[in-house]
Design an enzyme around this catalytic site. Structure first.
Site, PDB file in Angstrom:
ATOM      1  N   ASP A  44     -10.104  52.510 -32.334  1.00 17.15           N
ATOM      2  CA  ASP A  44      -9.807  53.307 -33.846  1.00 17.15           C
ATOM      3  C   ASP A  44     -10.667  54.754 -33.340  1.00 17.15           C
ATOM      4  O   ASP A  44     -10.074  55.631 -34.187  1.00 17.15           O
ATOM      5  CB  ASP A  44     -10.119  52.465 -35.047  1.00 17.15           C
ATOM      6  CG  ASP A  44     -11.795  52.600 -35.135  1.00 17.15           C
ATOM      7  OD1 ASP A  44     -12.435  52.830 -34.306  1.00 17.15           O
ATOM      8  OD2 ASP A  44     -12.220  52.175 -36.202  1.00 17.15           O
ATOM      9  N   SER A  45     -11.191  54.954 -32.280  1.00 14.72           N
ATOM     10  CA  SER A  45     -11.323  56.296 -32.073  1.00 14.72           C
ATOM     11  C   SER A  45     -10.419  57.176 -31.724  1.00 14.72           C
ATOM     12  O   SER A  45     -10.338  58.641 -31.667  1.00 14.72           O
ATOM     13  CB  SER A  45     -12.486  56.273 -30.490  1.00 14.72           C
ATOM     14  OG  SER A  45     -11.838  55.289 -29.540  1.00 14.72           O
ATOM     15  N   ASP A  83      -7.959  47.274 -31.991  1.00 11.86           N
ATOM     16  CA  ASP A  83      -9.186  47.823 -32.995  1.00 11.86           C
ATOM     17  C   ASP A  83      -8.697  47.532 -34.423  1.00 11.86           C
ATOM     18  O   ASP A  83      -7.949  48.583 -34.890  1.00 11.86           O
ATOM     19  CB  ASP A  83      -9.774  49.065 -32.531  1.00 11.86           C
ATOM     20  CG  ASP A  83     -11.178  49.072 -32.771  1.00 11.86           C
ATOM     21  OD1 ASP A  83     -11.786  47.991 -33.284  1.00 11.86           O
ATOM     22  OD2 ASP A  83     -11.741  50.085 -32.524  1.00 11.86           O
ATOM     23  N   LYS A 113     -10.639  43.337 -32.022  1.00 14.53           N
ATOM     24  CA  LYS A 113     -11.833  43.711 -32.325  1.00 14.53           C
ATOM     25  C   LYS A 113     -12.123  44.199 -33.552  1.00 14.53           C
ATOM     26  O   LYS A 113     -11.379  45.050 -34.308  1.00 14.53           O
ATOM     27  CB  LYS A 113     -12.231  44.815 -31.212  1.00 14.53           C
ATOM     28  CG  LYS A 113     -14.006  45.318 -31.398  1.00 14.53           C
ATOM     29  CD  LYS A 113     -14.304  46.196 -30.284  1.00 14.53           C
ATOM     30  CE  LYS A 113     -13.998  47.983 -30.776  1.00 14.53           C
ATOM     31  NZ  LYS A 113     -14.320  48.197 -32.049  1.00 14.53           N
ATOM     32  N   GLU A 115     -15.529  45.506 -36.363  1.00 15.90           N
ATOM     33  CA  GLU A 115     -16.950  45.706 -36.482  1.00 15.90           C
ATOM     34  C   GLU A 115     -17.909  44.884 -37.581  1.00 15.90           C
ATOM     35  O   GLU A 115     -17.213  44.554 -38.440  1.00 15.90           O
ATOM     36  CB  GLU A 115     -17.102  47.146 -36.953  1.00 15.90           C
ATOM     37  CG  GLU A 115     -16.590  48.230 -35.925  1.00 15.90           C
ATOM     38  CD  GLU A 115     -16.458  49.721 -36.474  1.00 15.90           C
ATOM     39  OE1 GLU A 115     -17.545  49.905 -37.273  1.00 15.90           O
ATOM     40  OE2 GLU A 115     -16.066  50.513 -35.626  1.00 15.90           O
ATOM     41  N   GLU A 182     -23.080  49.151 -29.490  1.00 14.37           N
ATOM     42  CA  GLU A 182     -23.048  50.471 -29.433  1.00 14.37           C
ATOM     43  C   GLU A 182     -24.217  51.234 -29.643  1.00 14.37           C
ATOM     44  O   GLU A 182     -24.863  50.874 -30.895  1.00 14.37           O
ATOM     45  CB  GLU A 182     -21.565  50.756 -30.296  1.00 14.37           C
ATOM     46  CG  GLU A 182     -21.633  52.406 -30.155  1.00 14.37           C
ATOM     47  CD  GLU A 182     -20.270  53.011 -30.670  1.00 14.37           C
ATOM     48  OE1 GLU A 182     -19.480  52.140 -31.027  1.00 14.37           O
ATOM     49  OE2 GLU A 182     -20.168  54.427 -30.896  1.00 14.37           O
TER      50      GLU A 182
END
Ligand code: KIV
Length: 279
Positions: A44-45, A83, A113, A115, A182
């Protein structure tokens, strides 16, 4: 044949470093895939690297799916991980599963993925139980930037370090096939990597992780105003691209482009005929 999660887990058992890189579009995915990188993350960057948002928070499911499809079309061998964007897995396990399934069914990804650690373990379990591989992501979790109060190193105090280890173990227990660490101090990332049987993939977490992930824009030097400490630019593509675009502008303005080489010919009699008809 694409990489599989068994292949990725096997790499940890054999002590082979796992390489992961982000990609967001068809041409970049082709390059990454053909370089033999086994894991491509449609991170999602995307929001910051490609769409010009200030954070990853505004990124939507529609945007993620659109780019995931392009990356899938551009790759043959890599395992593609979609993501899950902010709020696509927070409301309930049902909602998380529905959105994870969209990445697989509509996007063509092979895994997702998300978080978080202990707090999302129930959702991870639910998604994995339905046959969708999940990669966890702990430490600096950019979707929680407002809660974290900035892009800071995580896990430095004894309590925070203990919490991160508990998060990693909870994700493993819930069935994740790998975990991103991270911006975590290197010694803590090494300790977590030793404690887990699944691979850890670090970004700003040192060489003791089982693998590494980087954002493609940082690797290629696409943004001269952003040089995070964890990254190493392997090229300066911003400069290369700027030079090419400026040269093109100059050549059009000065009449040096296009030349005959870039044009197409036709039978001159057709033009003569047309000229006669219109005179
Ligand atoms: O969105 C992303 O690119 C990521 C990586 C930094 C792990 O989550």
């Amino acid at each position: 044949m694409r990489s599989t999660i068994s292949h990725i887990k096997e790499m940890k058992r054999k002590g082979e470093p796992v390489v992961m890189l982000t990609a967001y579009d068809y041409p970049t995915a082709r390059i990454v895939d053909q370089a033999g990188i086994p894991l491509i993350l449609v991170g999602d960057s995307l929001g910051m690297v490609v769409l010009g948002y200030e954070t990853t928070i505004p990124v939507t499911m529609a945007e993620m799916l659109h780019h995931t499809k392009a990356v899938v079309r551009g790759s043959r061998q890599a395992l593609i991980i979609g993501d899950m964007p902010f709020m696509s897995y927070h409301l309930s396990a049902d909602d998380a599963l529905r959105n994870a399934a969209r990445f697989i069914q509509e996007g063509g990804a092979q895994a997702v993925k998300l978080e978080g650690g202990v707090t999302v373990a129930d959702k991870v379990k639910c998604i994995v139980e339905c046959g969708i591989p999940v990669m966890g992501h702990i430490g600096l979790t950019p979707q929680s930037i407002n809660q974290l109060g900035g892009y800071k190193i995580q896990g430095k105090t004894p309590e925070a370090a203990r919490r991160l280890l508990a998060d990693a173990l909870a994700l493993q227990e819930a069935g994740s096939f790998a975990v991103v660490l991270e911006t975590v101090p290197s010694p803590l990332a090494s300790l977590i990597s030793r404690r887990l049987s699944i691979p850890t993939i670090g970004i700003g977490a040192g060489a003791g992780c089982d693998g590494q992930v980087q954002v493609i824009g940082d690797v290629l030097g696409l943004n001269p105003d952003f040089n995070p400490k964890h990254a190493k630019p392997y090229a300066q593509l911003y400069d290369v691209m700027s030079t090419a675009v400026t040269q093109y502008r100059d050549e059009v303005q000065s009449g040096r482009f296009p030349t005959e080489r870039q044009g197409f010919t036709m039978d001159e009699s057709v033009i003569s005929q047309l000229e006669d008809e219109s005179s």
